[in-house]
Enzyme design. Structure first.
Site, PDB file in Angstrom:
ATOM      1  N   VAL A 181       0.831  -1.204   0.000  1.00 43.44           N
ATOM      2  CA  VAL A 181       0.000   0.000   0.000  1.00 43.44           C
ATOM      3  C   VAL A 181       0.865   1.255   0.000  1.00 43.44           C
ATOM      4  CG1 VAL A 181      -1.819   1.250   1.190  1.00 43.44           C
ATOM      5  CG2 VAL A 181      -1.816  -1.249   1.202  1.00 43.44           C
ATOM      6  N   VAL A 198     -11.376   0.210   5.644  1.00 44.55           N
ATOM      7  CA  VAL A 198     -12.632  -0.531   5.480  1.00 44.55           C
ATOM      8  C   VAL A 198     -12.926  -0.747   4.004  1.00 44.55           C
ATOM      9  CG1 VAL A 198     -15.098  -0.555   5.993  1.00 44.55           C
ATOM     10  CG2 VAL A 198     -13.503   0.483   7.625  1.00 44.55           C
ATOM     11  N   GLY A 205      -0.880 -16.522  -1.569  1.00 44.43           N
ATOM     12  CA  GLY A 205      -0.494 -15.339  -0.796  1.00 44.43           C
ATOM     13  C   GLY A 205      -1.673 -14.477  -0.376  1.00 44.43           C
ATOM     14  N   ASP A 234     -10.400  -9.698  11.004  1.00 42.03           N
ATOM     15  CA  ASP A 234     -10.127  -8.553  10.128  1.00 42.03           C
ATOM     16  C   ASP A 234     -11.442  -7.894   9.685  1.00 42.03           C
ATOM     17  OD1 ASP A 234      -8.518  -7.154   7.793  1.00 42.03           O
ATOM     18  OD2 ASP A 234     -10.136  -8.273   6.831  1.00 42.03           O
ATOM     19  N   LYS A 247     -13.435  -4.076  10.701  1.00 46.22           N
ATOM     20  CA  LYS A 247     -14.061  -3.153   9.742  1.00 46.22           C
ATOM     21  C   LYS A 247     -15.512  -2.886  10.145  1.00 46.22           C
ATOM     22  CE  LYS A 247     -11.031  -5.018   6.159  1.00 46.22           C
ATOM     23  NZ  LYS A 247     -10.903  -6.023   5.076  1.00 46.22           N
TER      24      LYS A 247
END
Lengths: 431, 431
Positions: A18, A137, A192, A206, A210
């Protein structure tokens, strides 16, 4: 902070997928960004674990900091961009340091905000800083903006989402390839797709982070991840995926947040949704968020939930908002005004999907129906399949019921009639 | 203008469905709106054609103005909310008066902005006012915000939308009820789904206005409705809907805006889209906008495109933005920086769907294929149906081609082989 003409100077901590994506956009789209914000957006300094790694973008124009806390405090940084991840440790230390130094913060860190969001929001507001987290999110989907701003005229009645692409990939591939959960888990691992701790994905953690963030903005409540009822996809079987399909449903790891008379209900768990609904039609790694409001009805947002480009796009939207001078409280209203909602569990009645094996005896089905009826659970639809040896698989879709009533019925089933443990999965009612 | 603590005072012109919806939300959700904006949102005055009509909401708390221009100029109005409609006349006069008096403007008026948007944006910026129009495009879907803000880090590559619910209702009902266009048009009329001038709906004009607004923000260009290539749904036949379905497509009135090497292409016309794409799965009166950006990939937004609640929700989001002090140029960047894009027509190659009747002679199909081939149009898939009398219906899906090459081929068809005029409809390539 309110100067919106001089260059906006970033310090970026974390140069994984990112972070590199953000650097790339800022370098390649400088003219576009300046046209849209009226000012230059520049990078002053960056920080990551390893300085020497080749990341595919030139970094020599930027100062290097080994310590993200030092980066966050630099005089030539206006906005601290936190892309390291992790709910505590360096990410939180540096975020707190940035706020203490009066910097705005942009982060993709769902875990940190889901767990420490209230304290961070209070600190940011005290320091007249903003914390933005569109990328936290549903990746590239501009859902925090839609909820906080675009639908702010609504009393939000329900927020739902398929927000972990890996889980949705595993579930849709199970059906497509006729393989079980373990085989698809191994494939996702090989590709991956899984976090270092895969339980963050397949355990629903996870996606639960969110959901907690969405719920806070939707209902004006303090973010409370601990109150999310979490259930992962590890126990979803191909048998149930097929049976649900036969009854007109798909199984999704679905997050639902809803304010009820008994408090705020937050669930992240496998659910059945109608096959022909937008949620039911969602295949592979794509994310979807469904927002329902009293005025607007249902709004559906769909897009990539992960990946360099989509996540960087979300980070950029936060940076652009700050560059344009758009400043809002972290959760859409002042942190001090967010209420502490009572946590409600299984407060909203729903239809349920049941799958059980009945012994091949006359009257078995009638007895099951009677036990359900005694607990106040009525049957909407039922399907009995051909006998397998001595057992007959039966699928039942109930009318709306509470989980309590259903559990009462299931525990009252005669083990001489019902073999093994029945499977019960909630059906989320959605158009 | 930048005071964000004292009450924000509205003047609302137009008390039809949307205006009443806005009044209702402001009355019923006062506490919610104050929590989210940090200030009260109040109505000072209203205006409509008839004062005495019972509209189902109490209006006696508000001053009444017969003249919307007088309303727009009132000292006790901070934001002029224009919900009258019409591209010129009172709506435009009052909007200009509001800007001249230094008021911000919120409007649902797609026609006014699609035609006069550039001049109004320039006037507003000169007066340091903002014009907001979330409700003008796709009703309750917060698409202007998503495009202008949420995806502002992207070079937008294509914007598409099904943005006229009446047209989508007619097209999906044709297929569902096996009736032709005229019967469904009459039904839509009876249900009150059509504008006073139905050509605004079925001629694609209303949706074309919306597309022009999206294109301006997406590509940083001056809004140019005249450059939208418009084609309505009046000539869509049940035969083509069925044939498209057989080939794996649905027919939609689809708007597409795309920057090409030859200029900005804007089309609003019946197109084929894959049945299993989100656009293909869109049924009834719901709207959908698909935005594609270089970083984010594809974002899909879906929701109600009309109606009191959804449209009022969008109006409220604009009012809330202004209450919170979020101020952006009308088209996302200063009006003076918007470029005048050259208008491109049919610049983007696409596959096409062809339906034609061939005479029942040996070699007819080979001759058609040869004529297509001579024009450089190659065939991807073909289906020939059983003979009807002396003619054999043939469906062809071509590979990507230009409209020019296709038209050349069609005009070169031998009338002794191809009976009547072949139908050619663009297939929009979309996931």
């Amino acid at each position: 902070m309110t100067d919106t003409t001089s260059p906006l100077r970033l310090g970026i901590a974390g140069l994984g997928t990112v972070g590199v994506g953000v650097v790339r956009i800022i370098r390649q789209q400088a003219a576009l960004l300046e046209a849209r914000t009226g000012r230059k957006i520049t990078i002053s300094a960056v920080s990551a674990r390893s300085k020497d790694k080749d990341r595919g973008v030139p970094l020599s124009d930027y100062a290097w900091e080994d310590d993200p806390v030092a980066l966050a405090k630099r005089d030539d940084v206006d906005v601290f961009v936190e892309l390291m991840g992790g709910d505590a440790g360096p990410a939180k230390d540096a975020t707190e340091a940035a706020i203490a130094a009066g910097k705005d913060v942009v982060t993709a860190n769902k875990a940190m905000l889901a767990i420490h969001g209230q304290a961070l929001a209070e600190a940011a507001e005290a320091a007249a800083c903003v914390i933005r987290y569109e990328a936290a999110v549903a990746g590239g989907i501009p859902v925090m903006k839609a909820l906080t701003e675009g639908l702010a005229g609504n009393d939000i009645t329900r927020v739902m989402g398929v927000m972990n692409g890996t889980c949705n990939y595993i579930l849709t591939q199970m059906q497509a390839t006729r393989q079980g959960y373990n085989a698809l888990f191994a494939e996702a691992d090989k590709l991956g797709y899984l976090e270092a701790d895969p339980n963050l994905d397949v355990g629903g953690i996870d996606a639960g982070h969110k959901l907690a963030l969405l719920a806070s903005v939707a209902f004006g409540t303090q973010v409370n991840f601990d109150a999310v009822a979490l259930e992962g996809i590890q126990n979803v079987t191909l048998e149930d995926i097929d049976a649900a399909h036969d009854m007109g449903y798909r199984i999704k790891l679905l997050g639902v947040a809803q304010m009820t008379g008994r408090g705020l209900e937050q669930r992240m768990s496998p659910c059945l949704v109608p096959s022909n609904s937008p949620l039911g039609q969602l295949e592979g790694g794509t994310n979807m968020v469904v927002i329902e409001g009293d005025a607007v009805g249902q709004i559906v947002l769909r897009g990539a939930g992960a990946g360099e480009g989509p996540t960087a796009s979300a980070v950029l939207s936060d940076i652009i908002d700050i560059a344009r001078g758009l400043r809002l409280p972290t959760f859409g209203q002042p942190a001090a005004s967010l209420t502490q909602a009572r946590a409600a569990t299984a407060a909203v009645p729903a239809p349920y999907y049941l799958r059980m094996q009945l012994v091949d005896k006359p009257g078995a089905l009638a007895k099951v129906a009677a036990v359900l009826g005694d607990a106040g659970v009525s049957i909407d639809r039922m399907r009995q399949y051909g006998h397998q040896d001595t057992a007959a698989p039966v699928l039942i879709v109930t009318h709306k019921t509470t989980r309590t009533a259903l559990d009462e019925a299931l525990s009252a089933m005669d083990p001489n009639i019902v073999m093994g443990t029945p499977v019960a999965i909630r059906i989320e009612e959605v158009d």
